[in-house]
Design an enzyme around this catalytic site. Structure first.
Site, short mmCIF file in Angstrom:
data_model
loop_
_atom_site.label_atom_id
_atom_site.label_comp_id
_atom_site.label_asym_id
_atom_site.label_seq_id
_atom_site.Cartn_x
_atom_site.Cartn_y
_atom_site.Cartn_z
N ASP A 74 0.84 -1.16 -0.02
CA ASP A 74 0.06 -0.08 0.09
C ASP A 74 0.71 1.44 0.01
O ASP A 74 0.34 2.26 -0.01
CB ASP A 74 -0.79 0.03 0.99
CG ASP A 74 -0.31 -0.02 2.54
OD1 ASP A 74 0.62 -0.73 2.65
OD2 ASP A 74 -0.83 0.32 3.62
N HIS A 75 2.29 1.12 0.01
CA HIS A 75 2.99 2.23 0.01
C HIS A 75 4.02 2.22 -1.31
O HIS A 75 4.69 3.12 -1.70
CB HIS A 75 3.91 2.51 1.13
CG HIS A 75 3.16 2.79 2.40
ND1 HIS A 75 3.06 4.01 2.87
CD2 HIS A 75 2.19 2.02 3.26
CE1 HIS A 75 2.20 4.09 3.88
NE2 HIS A 75 1.76 2.98 3.92
N HIS A 138 8.00 -0.95 13.03
CA HIS A 138 6.46 -1.32 12.11
C HIS A 138 6.53 -2.73 11.91
O HIS A 138 7.35 -3.38 12.28
CB HIS A 138 6.65 -0.41 10.88
CG HIS A 138 5.15 -0.41 9.91
ND1 HIS A 138 3.92 -0.49 10.68
CD2 HIS A 138 5.06 -0.69 8.70
CE1 HIS A 138 3.10 -0.66 9.71
NE2 HIS A 138 3.77 -0.84 8.50
N ASP A 193 0.55 8.73 11.01
CA ASP A 193 -0.34 7.47 11.00
C ASP A 193 -1.51 7.44 11.91
O ASP A 193 -1.42 7.73 13.01
CB ASP A 193 0.65 6.58 11.17
CG ASP A 193 0.09 4.89 11.02
OD1 ASP A 193 -1.11 5.08 10.70
OD2 ASP A 193 0.66 4.13 11.45
N ALA A 231 4.18 -11.92 3.39
CA ALA A 231 5.43 -12.35 3.03
C ALA A 231 6.59 -11.18 3.38
O ALA A 231 7.74 -11.14 3.74
CB ALA A 231 5.60 -12.61 1.50
N HIS A 233 6.20 -9.46 6.12
CA HIS A 233 6.58 -9.45 7.67
C HIS A 233 7.70 -10.37 8.10
O HIS A 233 7.69 -11.27 8.73
CB HIS A 233 5.24 -9.86 8.22
CG HIS A 233 5.10 -9.31 9.76
ND1 HIS A 233 6.36 -8.98 10.62
CD2 HIS A 233 3.99 -8.88 10.52
CE1 HIS A 233 5.86 -8.33 11.71
NE2 HIS A 233 4.38 -8.55 11.66
N HIS A 367 0.98 -0.65 13.84
CA HIS A 367 0.41 0.77 14.01
C HIS A 367 0.11 1.21 15.53
O HIS A 367 -0.43 0.52 16.13
CB HIS A 367 -1.13 1.19 13.24
CG HIS A 367 -0.81 0.67 11.67
ND1 HIS A 367 -0.39 1.43 10.77
CD2 HIS A 367 -0.97 -0.64 11.18
CE1 HIS A 367 -0.09 1.04 9.65
NE2 HIS A 367 -0.69 -0.29 9.85
N ASP A 442 -8.29 -4.22 -13.56
CA ASP A 442 -9.00 -5.54 -13.78
C ASP A 442 -8.23 -6.51 -14.86
O ASP A 442 -8.19 -6.02 -16.17
CB ASP A 442 -10.27 -5.37 -14.40
CG ASP A 442 -11.23 -6.55 -14.50
OD1 ASP A 442 -10.48 -7.73 -14.51
OD2 ASP A 442 -12.31 -6.59 -14.93
#
Length: 553
Positions: A74-75, A138, A193, A231, A233, A367, A442
C-alpha cells in the site's frame, strides 16, 4: 519571503491503501510513497485499486524523486503502474527498495528509475528538498519517518509506525532524533499515521507474538503446522522460524513472494535462518508431520494464494487434513474479513485445526495506538497537524488526540484524497482540490473500468439480466419476430415460462405503440426496456439489468 510549499494528497486519506502524497516547492515535486489498495468486496472483478495519477502525469517533468517510507504494497505497489509514464529515482532503505524491486523488474521498468539507498539518520538532498530519515518500528523492517525541509521549514511524516520498545531486530524508533529536530529547527507540520487512533492503550510488542508461537509449537508437537502471514513481515517469519527450530522442525516456504522475501532477507542479513533448517517445499513428505513447518502466503484469503489453494484442495504441494494445524499469524485488512473467514471455514471442513488472532495472540499490530500517538504529539510540538493514513473516522480520532495534547483546533486540518495544502509564511491553508478518483485494475486493463461498470456488475451478480430480443421493420412499422425474453440469474426459464411469456406480451405492446408513434430503433428499445422493467419489478420485486436487442429487418 520563502516560496510556498504545496502538499497534494493523491491517496491514503479516508481509506487503508493508495498512500501517495506530493510535495511541491519552487516548481519541483517530491513524491512520498506510491501505493495501491486491495479492492473491497463490492468491487467485483477488480484486482487492485490505484491512485489517480493524472495530476502527476501533467507534471512529469517536475518530479525529482519518490521517497518510500517502507516496503508494504500500500506504499510501493503502484510504482510499476506509474513508472511507464513518469521516470524518477527512488529513495528508501535497503529492505524497502528490495521489496519494491521485483514488481519493477517484472514489468521491465528498471530503466525508468534508479534505486538510492538511505540509512537511518542520513540526510539526502533531493532537488530543493532536504530529507532526513529516522528509524521507526513497524511490521516490516527498516521503516522510516521522513523530515522534509524547505524554505518553509520542516514537515515530518511519520510513515507507518508503532513504538515497539523490544523489537525483534533491536532497531528502536529514533525518538531522540525526532526530538532533536523538534527542538531545532522545530517542526512546522506533522503528518502522522492514524490507523489505530481509535484504539486505546499501547500496541503490543512484536516479540510478544514470538512467545505465543513457542507455546503453540509445544502444544502441537507431532502435528504438521502451516503458518500464514504477510511475506513482507520478515520479523514474523523470523519468530516463526525461531520457534520451529527450537522444536527441531525444518522450515519450508510456500508462495512465490514468501520464498523470494525469505531469500532476500537472508541475503541482506535481516533474517537469520540456518541453511540446514531450510528445506524445499517438495521435500516435506520426506519428514514426519512433527518435523516440519510451512510458512505460507495467503493470510488475507487472496483468491489464488497458497493458503486458499490448500483450503480448496487445489494446492500442488500440500493436502491438509485432520492431523494438520494452520496458524493465521495476521489480522484481516478491512474489507478482507469475508475472504479470510471463507478460507477458515473451508480448512475447518477438512478437519484442520485453525488458530487465528481471535483465539490466540498470534498477531500484533504494526500501527501506534492512542498512547503512542500522544507520545509523538508531545515529542514533536508541531505548529500544525494533519492526520494521514487511515479511514476518515481514524483521522478524526487522531485530530482529537492532537487537540487533547495541546495543538489548537484551528491548527489541525482533517483532509481527504484530492485535498491540497499550502504552507507559507502565514501558516497552513487549503488549496484547490485535484482529482483523486479510484483507478481500477482488472487483469491487464487499467482505468477503463469506472463506477458505472461496477454498478452493472453488482446488478448482474445480485439481480441477473433479462434480454429482450426482437426484429422490427421500421419502414412497415411492424414487428417481424419476437419480442423474446431470455434471462440469466433472474428466474429459471423452464419453470417460469408463463412469466416470460407475459413479459414478452408487455414488451410487444410497448414496441407496437412506439412504432405507431414513429419511433426509431433506439426509441423502440427504450420503450421495451421500460415496459419489461416495470413488469419485472411489479411481479418479482427485483431489478435485473434489462437489455433490449433491436434488429432491423
Amino acid at each position: 519571503m520563502a516560496s510556498p510549499l504545496k502538499i497534494t494528497f493523491l491517496g491514503g486519506l479516508g481509506e487503508i491503501g493508495r498512500n501517495c502524497a506530493a510535495f511541491e516547492y519552487e516548481d519541483q515535486i517530491l513524491l512520498l510513497d506510491c501505493g495501491l489498495m486491495f479492492p473491497d468486496h463490492d468491487m467485483l472483478g477488480v484486482d487492485i485499486v490505484l491512485p489517480d495519477f493524472s495530476w502527476v502525469h501533467e507534471r512529469a517533468d517536475k518530479i525529482v524523486g519518490c521517497v518510500l517510507t517502507h516496503g508494504h504494497e500500500d506504499h510501493v505497489g503502484a510504482l510499476s503502474y506509474l513508472l511507464p509514464d513518469v521516470s524518477f529515482p527512488l529513495y528508501g532503505t535497503e529492505v524497502t527498495l528490495g521489496l519494491a524491486y521485483p514488481r519493477i523488474e517484472e514489468n521491465g521498468l528498471l530503466g525508468r528509475t534508479e534505486f538510492n539507498e538511505v540509512r537511518d539518520g542520513e540526510t539526502h538532498q533531493i532537488g530543493p528538498f532536504s530529507c532526513q530519515f529516522f528509524a521507526m518500528t513497524h511490521s516490516v523492517p527498516q521503516a522510516v519517518a521522513t523530515a522534509i525541509t524547505t524554505g518553509q521549514g520542516t514537515v515530518l511524516h511519520s510513515g507507518d509506525f508503532k513504538i515497539d520498545l523490544t523489537p525483534v531486530d533491536g532497531r528502536l524508533s529514533d525518538l531522540s532524533g525526532i526530538g532533536a529536530i523538534a527542538t531545532d529547527p522545530g517542526i512546522r507540520l506533522l503528518l502522522a499515521d492514524s490507523t489505530n487512533a481509535g484504539s486505546a492503550g499501547y500496541s503490543v510488542s512484536e516479540t510478544e507474538v514470538g512467545k505465543v508461537l513457542y507455546d503453540l509449537m509445544h502444544r502441537y508437537r507431532g502435528r504438521r503446522i502451516v503458518t500464514a502471514c504477510f511475506a513482507s513481515h520478515i520479523h514474523r517469519v523470523q519468530q516463526i522460524a525461531d520457534a520451529a527450530i527450537e522444536y527441531d522442525r525444518k522450515v519450508a516456504t510456500l508462495g512465490r513472494s514468501m520464498k523470494r522475501n525469505v531469500a532476500m532477507g537472508r541475503e541482506m542479513g535481516v533474517l537469520h535462518i540456518p541453511d540446514d533448517a531450510l528445506i524445499d517445499i517438495e521435500e516435506i513428505d520426506k519428514y514426519d508431520p512433527g518435523e516440519v513447518i510451512v510458512i505460507s502466503t495467503g493470510s488475507q484469503g487472496e483468491a489464488m494464494s497458497a493458503l486458499t489453494l490448500m483450503a480448496t484442495r487445489e494446492s500442488r504441494w500440500l493436502n491438509v487434513g485432520e492431523e494438520d494445524v494452520v496458524i493465521l499469524s495476521s489480522h484481516p485488512i478491512p474489507g478482507n474479513e469475508h475472504a479470510v473467514n471463507k478460507v477458515i471455514d473451508k480448512l475447518t471442513r477438512q478437519g484442520v485445526e485453525v488458530v487465528h488472532s481471535g483465539i490466540e495472540d498470534v498477531h500484533a499490530t504494526g500501527h501506534a495506538k492512542r498512547e503512542e500517538l500522544k507520545l509523538l504529539q508531545s515529542l514533536t510540538h508541531a505548529d500544525w497537524f494533519v492526520p494521514v493514513h487511515g479511514e476518515y473516522t481514524h483521522m478524526v480520532h487522531h485530530a482529537k488526540i492532537a487537540e487533547q495534547m495541546g495543538t489548537p483546533a484551528d491548527r489541525i486540518l482533517v483532509c481527504e484524497d484530492g485535498d491540497t495544502l499550502v504552507l507559507d509564511d502565514d501558516g497552513l491553508t487549503r488549496g484547490d482540490r485535484v482529482s483523486a478518483e479510484y483507478i481500477y485494475v482488472d487483469g491487464k486493463t487499467v482505468g477503463e473500468i469506472g463506477t458505472s461498470v461496477l454498478r452493472d456488475r453488482q446488478v448482474l451478480g445480485e439481480e441477473g439480466v433479462v434480454t429482450i430480443v426482437m426484429m422490427v421493420d421500421l419502414d412497415r412499422r411492424e414487428i417481424v419476430s419476437g419480442p423474446e425474453l431470455i434471462t440469466r440469474g433472474w428466474v429459471q426459464e423452464v419453470e417460469s415460462a408463463d412469466l416470460l411469456a407475459e413479459g414478452a406480451k408487455r414488451a410487444a405492446k410497448a414496441v407496437n405503440d412506439s412504432l405507431s408513434g414513429g419511433g426509431n430503433a433506439d426509441q423502440v428499445g427504450k420503450a421495451a426496456r421500460k415496459a419489461v422493467g416495470s413488469f419485472v419489478n411489479q411481479r418479482t420485486r427485483r431489478r435485473p439489468m434489462i437489455v433490449p436487442v433491436v434488429l432491423e429487418a
